[in-house]
Motif scaffolding. Structure first.
Motif, mmCIF file in Angstrom:
data_model
loop_
_atom_site.group_PDB
_atom_site.id
_atom_site.type_symbol
_atom_site.label_atom_id
_atom_site.label_comp_id
_atom_site.label_asym_id
_atom_site.label_seq_id
_atom_site.Cartn_x
_atom_site.Cartn_y
_atom_site.Cartn_z
ATOM 1 N N UNK A 199 55.421 64.039 126.555
ATOM 2 C CA UNK A 199 55.524 63.838 127.993
ATOM 3 C C UNK A 199 56.858 63.181 128.300
ATOM 4 N N UNK A 200 57.480 63.640 129.364
ATOM 5 C CA UNK A 200 58.773 63.089 129.752
ATOM 6 C C UNK A 200 58.766 62.812 131.249
ATOM 7 N N UNK A 201 59.206 61.617 131.614
ATOM 8 C CA UNK A 201 59.278 61.276 133.043
ATOM 9 C C UNK A 201 60.436 62.051 133.660
ATOM 10 N N UNK A 202 60.106 62.909 134.619
ATOM 11 C CA UNK A 202 61.142 63.733 135.256
ATOM 12 C C UNK A 202 61.296 63.394 136.738
ATOM 13 N N UNK A 203 60.522 62.435 137.218
ATOM 14 C CA UNK A 203 60.664 61.997 138.607
ATOM 15 C C UNK A 203 61.781 60.985 138.734
ATOM 16 N N UNK A 207 60.849 55.223 140.938
ATOM 17 C CA UNK A 207 59.407 55.365 141.164
ATOM 18 C C UNK A 207 58.614 54.834 139.978
ATOM 19 N N UNK A 208 59.102 55.103 138.775
ATOM 20 C CA UNK A 208 58.440 54.586 137.577
ATOM 21 C C UNK A 208 58.548 53.061 137.529
ATOM 22 N N UNK A 232 58.018 47.835 129.803
ATOM 23 C CA UNK A 232 59.200 48.681 129.998
ATOM 24 C C UNK A 232 59.530 49.444 128.719
ATOM 25 N N UNK A 233 59.511 48.728 127.583
ATOM 26 C CA UNK A 233 59.830 49.402 126.322
ATOM 27 C C UNK A 233 58.795 50.472 125.981
ATOM 28 N N UNK A 234 57.535 50.197 126.281
ATOM 29 C CA UNK A 234 56.468 51.180 126.034
ATOM 30 C C UNK A 234 56.722 52.452 126.847
ATOM 31 N N UNK A 239 57.675 57.888 127.502
ATOM 32 C CA UNK A 239 58.048 58.822 128.572
ATOM 33 C C UNK A 239 59.505 59.260 128.456
ATOM 34 N N UNK A 240 60.142 58.887 127.334
ATOM 35 C CA UNK A 240 61.491 59.371 127.008
ATOM 36 C C UNK A 240 62.475 59.159 128.167
ATOM 37 N N UNK A 241 62.628 57.920 128.552
ATOM 38 C CA UNK A 241 63.507 57.611 129.682
ATOM 39 C C UNK A 241 64.210 56.282 129.446
ATOM 40 N N UNK A 242 65.425 56.178 129.893
ATOM 41 C CA UNK A 242 66.204 54.952 129.766
ATOM 42 C C UNK A 242 65.894 54.039 130.950
#
Length: 294
Positions: A199-203, A207-208, A232-234, A239-242
Motif C-alpha cells: 500500500x502506498x499513500x498517494x493522496x 491529509x495523512x 510517523x515512522x510507522x 505507506x511508503x511516504x516521506x
C-alpha cells in the motif's frame, strides 16, 4: 472551571510533547525539552489553584487524585523511559529479552511494595481520600514509600504516589510491547505478509499528517502511549511516504486562516455520511413495493 482549564492545558502539553518528539531524535534533548514543558505547565497549574482556592474538599480531592497526577506522571514516565532507552545493551535478541525482563521485574516489584495503595488506586476506592488527597494531612505509614519533599501548597500525601503508579503502568506497557516484538515478531497479523499487497499513500501528504495527529491526540494507539514520532515512522514505513516535514505540516495545519485545521477529517466525515445515507435510501427503496396503477 478548574477541570476545563486543566483539560486545555493537558491538550496543549500533549501537543508540545508531540512536536518535540517529531522534531528531535536525540534522547537527552527530547527529555530536556519535555521536562521543561511539563515544569511550565505544573507551574501554571499551581499558580491557578493558589489564585483560585478550591471551593470545597471534593474539588481539592479531585484535583490531587486525578488532575495533577495526569500531568506529573508524564514527568516520571519520560525520566524512566529515558533511563530504559539509554541503558539498552548492545547484543542479540536474548540479551535484549533479559534486559526487558529485568525492567519488567523492577516495575512489578514496585507495585508489590505498594500493594495496598495500588489496590486502592485500581479499585477506585474513596474511603481514605480525605487523608490522601487533602493538603496539610500528615500520613505516617510504613506502607508509603519515600516521596520527594512535599510542597505544602501543591502536594498531598499520595498525589505523587498516584502519579508514579500511572507512570509505571505506562512504562510497563512499553516494556511488555518491546518483549512481545522480540518474542513474536509479526504475530499481530493472521495473514502472511507475502500475501499482502503493498500500500502506498498517494493522496496529499498533509491529509495523512491530519490523520496521524488525530490518532495521536485521541489516544487511539497503544492505549494512548504511542509517541507521535513512532506513529510517523510507522506510517512512513508502511505507506511508503516521506514524512520528514510532518512537524512543519502540522504547524501549517494549526495556522490555517481560511479553512478548518481538520479539513480532510471533515471531508472524510462527509463522505462516510453520504455513503451511509445512500445505503439507507437504497435499502428503503428495495423494501417499498411498487404500487399498482390498475
Amino acid at each position: 472551571m478548574l477541570v476545563k482549564m486543566s483539560e486545555k492545558l493537558y491538550v496543549q502539553l500533549k501537543s508540545e510533547i508531540a512536536n518535540i518528539t517529531a522534531a528531535e531524535t536525540n534522547p537527552f534533548k527530547i527529555l530536556s525539552s519535555v521536562l521543561r514543558c511539563i515544569r511550565s505547565v505544573l507551574k501554571e497549574l499551581k499558580a491557578y489553584i493558589i489564585k483560585n482556592p478550591f471551593k470545597d474538599e471534593a474539588e481539592q480531592i479531585n484535583f490531587f487524585k486525578y488532575i495533577k497526577p495526569k500531568f506529573y506522571c508524564l514527568r516520571i514516565y519520560y525520566l524512566e523511559k529515558y533511563n530504559v532507552e539509554t541503558s539498552l545493551p548492545a547484543g542479540d535478541t536474548e540479551t535484549l529479552k533479559n534486559f526487558y525482563r529485568a525492567e519488567l521485574n523492577a516495575v512489578r516489584r514496585f507495585f508489590q511494595h505498594i500493594a495496598f495503595h495500588y489496590q486502592y488506586y485500581r479499585l477506585g476506592a474513596t474511603e481514605l481520600d480525605s487523608l490522601y488527597f487533602v493538603r496539610g494531612m500528615e500520613l505516617q505509614s510504613v506502607l508509603l514509600p519515600e516521596v520527594p519533599e512535599l510542597d505544602p501548597e501543591f502536594a498531598t500525601s499520595c498525589d505523587y504516589l498516584f502519579s508514579k503508579i500511572k507512570a509505571y503502568e505506562m512504562l510497563q506497557d512499553d516494556v511488555v510491547k518491546a518483549l512481545n516484538r522480540l518474542d513474536l515478531p509479526g504475530s499481530y497479523s493472521p495473514i502472511d505478509e507475502k500475501e499482502l499487497p503493498e500500500l502506498k499513500w498517494t493522496g496529499d501528504k498533509v491529509n495523512l499528517v491530519e490523520i496521524i495527529y488525530g490518532l495521536y491526540f485521541t489516544g487511539q494507539l497503544n492505549n494512548g502511549n504511542a509517541d507521535i514520532a513512532i506513529i510517523i515512522r510507522f506510517m512512513e514505513k508502511h505507506l511508503q511516504i516521506d514524512l520528514s516535514r510532518a512537524y512543519r505540516d502540522f504547524i501549517d495545519i494549526r495556522n490555517r486562516k481560511t479553512t478548518s485545521p481538520t479539513r480532510y477529517i471533515e471531508q472524510m466525515r462527509e463522505s462516510i455520511h453520504k455513503r451511509v445515507d445512500d445505503d439507507l435510501a437504497l435499502k428503503s427503496t428495495r423494501k417499498s413495493p411498487y404500487k399498482s396503477t390498475i
